[in-house]
Design a protein around this motif. Structure first.
Motif, PDB file in Angstrom:
ATOM      1  N   THR A  91      -1.542  17.492  14.967  1.00  0.00           N
ATOM      2  CA  THR A  91      -2.773  18.264  14.810  1.00  0.00           C
ATOM      3  C   THR A  91      -3.003  18.673  13.359  1.00  0.00           C
ATOM      4  O   THR A  91      -4.099  19.059  13.005  1.00  0.00           O
ATOM      5  N   SER A  92      -1.972  18.598  12.500  1.00  0.00           N
ATOM      6  CA  SER A  92      -2.138  19.052  11.127  1.00  0.00           C
ATOM      7  C   SER A  92      -2.639  17.949  10.196  1.00  0.00           C
ATOM      8  O   SER A  92      -2.854  18.187   9.027  1.00  0.00           O
ATOM      9  N   VAL A  93      -2.829  16.739  10.701  1.00  0.00           N
ATOM     10  CA  VAL A  93      -3.273  15.629   9.872  1.00  0.00           C
ATOM     11  C   VAL A  93      -4.754  15.382  10.116  1.00  0.00           C
ATOM     12  O   VAL A  93      -5.195  15.245  11.254  1.00  0.00           O
ATOM     13  N   ASP A  94      -5.515  15.341   9.026  1.00  0.00           N
ATOM     14  CA  ASP A  94      -6.937  15.050   9.112  1.00  0.00           C
ATOM     15  C   ASP A  94      -7.102  13.537   8.963  1.00  0.00           C
ATOM     16  O   ASP A  94      -7.077  13.006   7.855  1.00  0.00           O
ATOM     17  N   ASP A  95      -7.219  12.837  10.104  1.00  0.00           N
ATOM     18  CA  ASP A  95      -7.295  11.376  10.097  1.00  0.00           C
ATOM     19  C   ASP A  95      -8.430  10.856   9.238  1.00  0.00           C
ATOM     20  O   ASP A  95      -8.269   9.873   8.507  1.00  0.00           O
ATOM     21  N   VAL A  96      -9.573  11.485   9.300  1.00  0.00           N
ATOM     22  CA  VAL A  96     -10.727  11.023   8.537  1.00  0.00           C
ATOM     23  C   VAL A  96     -10.437  11.113   7.041  1.00  0.00           C
ATOM     24  O   VAL A  96     -10.731  10.183   6.282  1.00  0.00           O
ATOM     25  N   ALA A  97      -9.818  12.199   6.605  1.00  0.00           N
ATOM     26  CA  ALA A  97      -9.484  12.363   5.184  1.00  0.00           C
ATOM     27  C   ALA A  97      -8.461  11.326   4.743  1.00  0.00           C
ATOM     28  O   ALA A  97      -8.559  10.768   3.648  1.00  0.00           O
ATOM     29  N   VAL A  98      -7.481  11.051   5.593  1.00  0.00           N
ATOM     30  CA  VAL A  98      -6.459  10.047   5.271  1.00  0.00           C
ATOM     31  C   VAL A  98      -7.099   8.675   5.133  1.00  0.00           C
ATOM     32  O   VAL A  98      -6.832   7.939   4.176  1.00  0.00           O
ATOM     33  N   ILE A  99      -7.973   8.318   6.061  1.00  0.00           N
ATOM     34  CA  ILE A  99      -8.652   7.017   6.027  1.00  0.00           C
ATOM     35  C   ILE A  99      -9.553   6.921   4.808  1.00  0.00           C
ATOM     36  O   ILE A  99      -9.559   5.909   4.103  1.00  0.00           O
ATOM     37  N   ASP A 100     -10.303   7.978   4.520  1.00  0.00           N
ATOM     38  CA  ASP A 100     -11.172   7.973   3.341  1.00  0.00           C
ATOM     39  C   ASP A 100     -10.365   7.795   2.066  1.00  0.00           C
ATOM     40  O   ASP A 100     -10.759   7.047   1.159  1.00  0.00           O
ATOM     41  N   ASP A 101      -9.214   8.459   1.979  1.00  0.00           N
ATOM     42  CA  ASP A 101      -8.350   8.336   0.808  1.00  0.00           C
ATOM     43  C   ASP A 101      -7.827   6.907   0.669  1.00  0.00           C
ATOM     44  O   ASP A 101      -7.825   6.352  -0.428  1.00  0.00           O
ATOM     45  N   LEU A 102      -7.393   6.315   1.770  1.00  0.00           N
ATOM     46  CA  LEU A 102      -6.905   4.932   1.733  1.00  0.00           C
ATOM     47  C   LEU A 102      -8.005   3.951   1.334  1.00  0.00           C
ATOM     48  O   LEU A 102      -7.776   3.030   0.552  1.00  0.00           O
ATOM     49  N   LEU A 103      -9.204   4.148   1.846  1.00  0.00           N
ATOM     50  CA  LEU A 103     -10.319   3.275   1.485  1.00  0.00           C
ATOM     51  C   LEU A 103     -10.649   3.391  -0.002  1.00  0.00           C
ATOM     52  O   LEU A 103     -10.926   2.387  -0.669  1.00  0.00           O
ATOM     53  N   ALA A 104     -10.602   4.601  -0.531  1.00  0.00           N
ATOM     54  CA  ALA A 104     -10.867   4.798  -1.964  1.00  0.00           C
ATOM     55  C   ALA A 104      -9.808   4.081  -2.798  1.00  0.00           C
ATOM     56  O   ALA A 104     -10.126   3.437  -3.808  1.00  0.00           O
ATOM     57  N   LYS A 105      -8.550   4.165  -2.381  1.00  0.00           N
ATOM     58  CA  LYS A 105      -7.472   3.482  -3.103  1.00  0.00           C
ATOM     59  C   LYS A 105      -7.651   1.966  -3.036  1.00  0.00           C
ATOM     60  O   LYS A 105      -7.457   1.271  -4.039  1.00  0.00           O
ATOM     61  N   LEU A 106      -8.027   1.450  -1.883  1.00  0.00           N
ATOM     62  CA  LEU A 106      -8.254   0.010  -1.746  1.00  0.00           C
ATOM     63  C   LEU A 106      -9.384  -0.457  -2.657  1.00  0.00           C
ATOM     64  O   LEU A 106      -9.298  -1.520  -3.278  1.00  0.00           O
ATOM     65  N   GLN A 107     -10.437   0.320  -2.748  1.00  0.00           N
ATOM     66  CA  GLN A 107     -11.553  -0.047  -3.619  1.00  0.00           C
ATOM     67  C   GLN A 107     -11.124  -0.070  -5.080  1.00  0.00           C
ATOM     68  O   GLN A 107     -11.548  -0.933  -5.846  1.00  0.00           O
ATOM     69  N   GLU A 108     -10.257   0.859  -5.472  1.00  0.00           N
ATOM     70  CA  GLU A 108      -9.748   0.865  -6.849  1.00  0.00           C
ATOM     71  C   GLU A 108      -8.873  -0.358  -7.108  1.00  0.00           C
ATOM     72  O   GLU A 108      -8.970  -0.990  -8.146  1.00  0.00           O
ATOM     73  N   TYR A 109      -8.003  -0.689  -6.161  1.00  0.00           N
ATOM     74  CA  TYR A 109      -7.151  -1.876  -6.313  1.00  0.00           C
ATOM     75  C   TYR A 109      -7.985  -3.150  -6.342  1.00  0.00           C
ATOM     76  O   TYR A 109      -7.666  -4.089  -7.062  1.00  0.00           O
ATOM     77  N   ALA A 110      -9.046  -3.197  -5.549  1.00  0.00           N
ATOM     78  CA  ALA A 110      -9.895  -4.390  -5.508  1.00  0.00           C
ATOM     79  C   ALA A 110     -10.539  -4.663  -6.869  1.00  0.00           C
ATOM     80  O   ALA A 110     -10.756  -5.818  -7.232  1.00  0.00           O
ATOM     81  N   LYS A 111     -10.800  -3.623  -7.649  1.00  0.00           N
ATOM     82  CA  LYS A 111     -11.393  -3.795  -8.976  1.00  0.00           C
ATOM     83  C   LYS A 111     -10.439  -4.503  -9.935  1.00  0.00           C
ATOM     84  O   LYS A 111     -10.871  -5.085 -10.920  1.00  0.00           O
ATOM     85  N   ARG A 112      -9.148  -4.458  -9.649  1.00  0.00           N
ATOM     86  CA  ARG A 112      -8.141  -5.084 -10.515  1.00  0.00           C
ATOM     87  C   ARG A 112      -7.937  -6.572 -10.227  1.00  0.00           C
ATOM     88  O   ARG A 112      -7.254  -7.253 -10.973  1.00  0.00           O
ATOM     89  N   LEU A 113      -8.500  -7.049  -9.148  1.00  0.00           N
ATOM     90  CA  LEU A 113      -8.341  -8.460  -8.783  1.00  0.00           C
ATOM     91  C   LEU A 113      -9.212  -9.340  -9.672  1.00  0.00           C
ATOM     92  O   LEU A 113     -10.249  -8.896 -10.169  1.00  0.00           O
TER      93      LEU A 113
END
Length: 153
Positions: A91-113
């Protein structure tokens, strides 16, 4: 979580047996693992696979020349092996925030390709002995057994 019941032949806890990975070009199971993993990674990234990469003797000659730095564990890092010791609850984990954070990281990594890069998914096929899929799985299993000191006896 790491298994708490099983203790390897060394008498050390399972986490201790997982610390060091020592590769040997003289061990056919290590070479087959490196071969299958390298070929599958190259295939999924659109990299041409040279014929010598499928020859264990030639591959051994190449990997012997690669200097891999000795693993140095980070100081102050503890692996929690007791589920009750964790202060996180579902109950202490905000799934939406975790997913949003992961998506933001993926978008940053994608810029390096590289421009136009497109990963090629590989369809898993266990019955084709020429595609290295089962070779990779068998290699992972063999290596895990060696590291955990399982024996066939």
């Amino acid at each position: 979580m790491l298994p708490l019941v099983w203790v390897p032949h060394s008498g050390l806890p399972p986490s201790a047996s997982l610390v060091r990975c020592i590769f040997s070009a003289a061990d056919p199971s290590h070479l087959n693992f490196i071969m299958s993993a390298s070929i599958l990674r190259a295939e999924s990234n659109g990299v041409a696979i040279p014929e010598w990469a499928k020859n264990t003797a030639k591959l051994a000659d190449v990997v012997k020349k690669i200097a891999v730095p000795t693993f140095e564990p980070k100081k102050g890092v503890n692996i929690v092996t007791d589920e009750k010791a964790s202060n996180l609850s579902s109950t202490s984990v905000d799934d939406v925030a975790v997913i949003d954070d992961l998506l933001a990281k993926l978008q940053e990594y994608a810029k390096r390709l590289p421009p136009g890069f497109q990963m090629k998914p590989i369809q898993f096929e266990k019955d084709d002995d020429t595609n290295f899929h089962m070779d990779l799985i068998a290699g992972l299993g063999k290596y895990a057994c060696k590291k955990l000191q399982y024996s066939r006896g």
